[in-house]
Design an enzyme around this catalytic site. Structure first.
Site, PDB file in Angstrom:
ATOM      1  N   HIS A  63      -9.262  -1.373  25.081  1.00 23.63           N
ATOM      2  CA  HIS A  63     -10.396  -1.202  26.002  1.00 23.63           C
ATOM      3  C   HIS A  63     -11.487  -0.360  25.339  1.00 23.63           C
ATOM      4  CE1 HIS A  63     -11.546  -0.730  30.520  1.00 23.63           C
ATOM      5  NE2 HIS A  63     -12.629  -0.626  29.758  1.00 23.63           N
ATOM      6  N   ASN A  97     -19.103  -6.500  28.330  1.00 20.86           N
ATOM      7  CA  ASN A  97     -20.302  -6.118  29.095  1.00 20.86           C
ATOM      8  C   ASN A  97     -21.430  -5.698  28.159  1.00 20.86           C
ATOM      9  OD1 ASN A  97     -18.814  -3.794  28.452  1.00 20.86           O
ATOM     10  ND2 ASN A  97     -19.650  -2.636  30.169  1.00 20.86           N
ATOM     11  N   HIS A 234      -7.734   1.152  33.255  1.00 16.60           N
ATOM     12  CA  HIS A 234      -8.010   2.565  33.607  1.00 16.60           C
ATOM     13  C   HIS A 234      -7.480   2.995  34.982  1.00 16.60           C
ATOM     14  CE1 HIS A 234     -11.356   0.372  35.350  1.00 16.60           C
ATOM     15  NE2 HIS A 234     -12.083   0.394  34.254  1.00 16.60           N
ATOM     16  N   ASN A 294     -16.316   5.917  35.454  1.00 20.08           N
ATOM     17  CA  ASN A 294     -15.880   5.015  36.516  1.00 20.08           C
ATOM     18  C   ASN A 294     -14.644   4.241  36.059  1.00 20.08           C
ATOM     19  OD1 ASN A 294     -15.795   3.606  38.902  1.00 20.08           O
ATOM     20  ND2 ASN A 294     -17.437   2.183  38.369  1.00 20.08           N
ATOM     21  N   ASP A 321     -11.090   3.380  26.895  1.00 23.43           N
ATOM     22  CA  ASP A 321     -12.294   3.014  27.657  1.00 23.43           C
ATOM     23  C   ASP A 321     -13.512   3.690  27.026  1.00 23.43           C
ATOM     24  OD1 ASP A 321     -14.034   1.928  29.483  1.00 23.43           O
ATOM     25  OD2 ASP A 321     -13.353   3.140  31.188  1.00 23.43           O
ATOM     26  N   GLY A 340     -19.443   6.896  32.016  1.00 22.32           N
ATOM     27  CA  GLY A 340     -18.778   6.625  30.754  1.00 22.32           C
ATOM     28  C   GLY A 340     -18.569   7.843  29.879  1.00 22.32           C
TER      29      GLY A 340
END
EC number: 3.5.2.3
Length: 448
Positions: A63, A97, A234, A294, A321, A340
């Site tokens: 991730h 993304n 996550h 998030n 992440d 983030g």
């Protein structure tokens, strides 16, 4: 690289179940010899005294946000790869993304080609829907053939249950996981941190645990019905951990990941500097946007539940992440700041906290960073074995260092650890014929 002897390291390899002192010889990018319990006698080789250091398979991160194409001011594939090597990772999965989103086979191939020469494997995760808008499915089969290892609309939850069900049906057919960002946006609304006592004290709108848990329940139900492989990204709540635990017991095809920040930090970190012994904030005058993520950093009870999930195997993997942002996107009022945390280069010291506190063993930590994420995503990965490509990380679990912007190779300096001292650092990462070597290791380098 010709011949390199790593001598006297603590070799921790979950693939071979080895946790013992030994020597490893690397020759032309491959593991030429592994000797446990005694020294190798090697002529004409560079050697490194690894006493007190840990040698393990290099890490896998399922991730990572690399931002390219479209947001190269935050990160590029090249800069992200450099940060990965510095953090001990030689395989990373790139989230879709980007701008444009990775939603077709051409862009999947573009990411793979772009990563050539970086020294690591960058494996694209394709979007679940066109432009990540949750409306039109992508060509899953074509993207898998092009090299996509999973699908996700991460950053944007798939609110349409019918669309998620379709993706899971393709998952069953194609044998790749669907990585789900579990968030009910009707419940999270305009929240910017965990909904609880700290958000009330700071006057910030909260995101309740139920926003994550409601979607986890839905996705587990769809996975049970379709037989598809759901991967919960996550995980951050106690209810989510318990739901995944139950689903595994009844045979649902589910894997899950937890991030270092979700099993280390609490929502108290949003308030600024903390007392490390109590995790209580020392001041509420600084709303730390680097702690805005998030799903949000949760309260202590949720953090403990996530740790319990890692301990008992409910949560399969540690994933960073890694979400780099520019200074401007964080240097603003808390509610306006981007979500983030930049995490590739601090994953090791945060994960080692679980080892130092006795929650998990060193072998378990290495497993969570290597074999377990590789298995979850069906990624080819290997241990410290003779004849294999050298895919190794050497780290000092006791080395203290201060996290500063200049110490991070990622373009993203957005971590709440800035200015704080951590313990544990990667000294060398070997990926075939490429190696990343930190300055602290060079004093131990010898030429024979």
């Amino acid at each position: 690289m010709s011949r390199l002897l790593l001598s006297g390291a603590r070799i921790v390899c979950p693939y071979t179940s080895i946790d013992s002192t030994g020597d490893v010889l690397i020759e032309d990018g491959r593991v030429a010899a592994v000797c446990i319990g005694k020294s190798l006698d090697v002529d004409q080789a560079e050697s490194v005294d690894c006493k007190g250091l840990v040698l393990s398979p290099a890490f896998v991160d399922v991730h990572v946000h690399l931002r390219e194409p479209g947001e190269e001011h935050k990160e590029t594939i090249a800069s992200g790869a450099s940060a990965a090597l510095a953090g001990g990772f030689t395989t990373i999965c790139a989230m879709p993304n980007t701008n444009p989103a990775i939603d077709n086979s051409r862009l999947v191939r573009w990411v793979i080609d772009r990563a050539n020469g970086t020294g690591i494997r960058v494996l694209p995760i394709g979007a679940i829907t066109i432009a990540r808008q949750g409306k039109v499915p992508v060509d899953y089969e074509a993207m898998v053939k092009a090299g996509a290892v999973a699908f996700s609309d991460d950053g944007s939850p798939v609110m349409n249950s019918r669309m998620m069900r379709l993706a899971l049906l393709y998952s069953r057919t194609l044998g790749v996981p669907i990585s789900s960002h579990c968030e009910d946006t009707e419940l999270s609304a305009k929240g910017c941190m965990h909904d609880g006592a700290v958000s009330a004290r700071l006057g910030l709108p909260g995101i309740p645990a139920s926003a994550e848990e409601a979607m986890i329940y839905r996705d587990l139900s769809l996975a049970a019905e379709t037989g598809g492989h759901i991967h919960i990204a996550h995980v951050s709540t106690s209810g989510g951990v318990e739901a995944i635990r139950h689903a595994k017991k009844i045979g649902v095809r589910v894997t899950a990941e937890a991030t270092p920040h979700h099993f280390t930090f609490t929502d108290e970190w949003v308030a600024g500097w903390r007392d490390s012994s109590t995790d209580r904030c020392l001041s509420i005058s600084a709303y730390d946007t680097n702690a805005k993520v998030n799903p949000p950093l949760r309260s202590r009870e949720h953090v403990e539940a996530v740790i319990d999930g890692l301990v008992d195997g409910t949560i399969d993997a540690i994933a960073t992440d890694h979400a780099p942002h520019s200074v401007l996107e964080k240097d603003c009022p808390f509610e306006e700041a981007a979500f983030g945390i930049s995490g590739l280069e601090t994953a090791l010291p945060l994960s080692l906290e679980l080892v130092r506190t006795g929650r998990i063993s060193m072998m378990k930590m290495v497993s969570l960073l290597t074999i377990s994420p590789a298995k979850a995503f069906g990624i080819d990965h290997w241990g410290i074995e003779e004849g294999r490509d050298a895919n190794l990380v050497l780290f000092d679990p006791n080395l203290k260092w201060t996290v500063t912007p200049s110490a991070l190779l990622s373009k993203g300096k957005n971590t709440p650890l800035i200015g704080r001292q951590v313990m544990g650092r990667v000294l060398m990462t070997i990926s075939g014929n490429k190696r990343y070597v930190r300055e602290e290791l060079k004093a131990k380098w010898k030429q024979h």
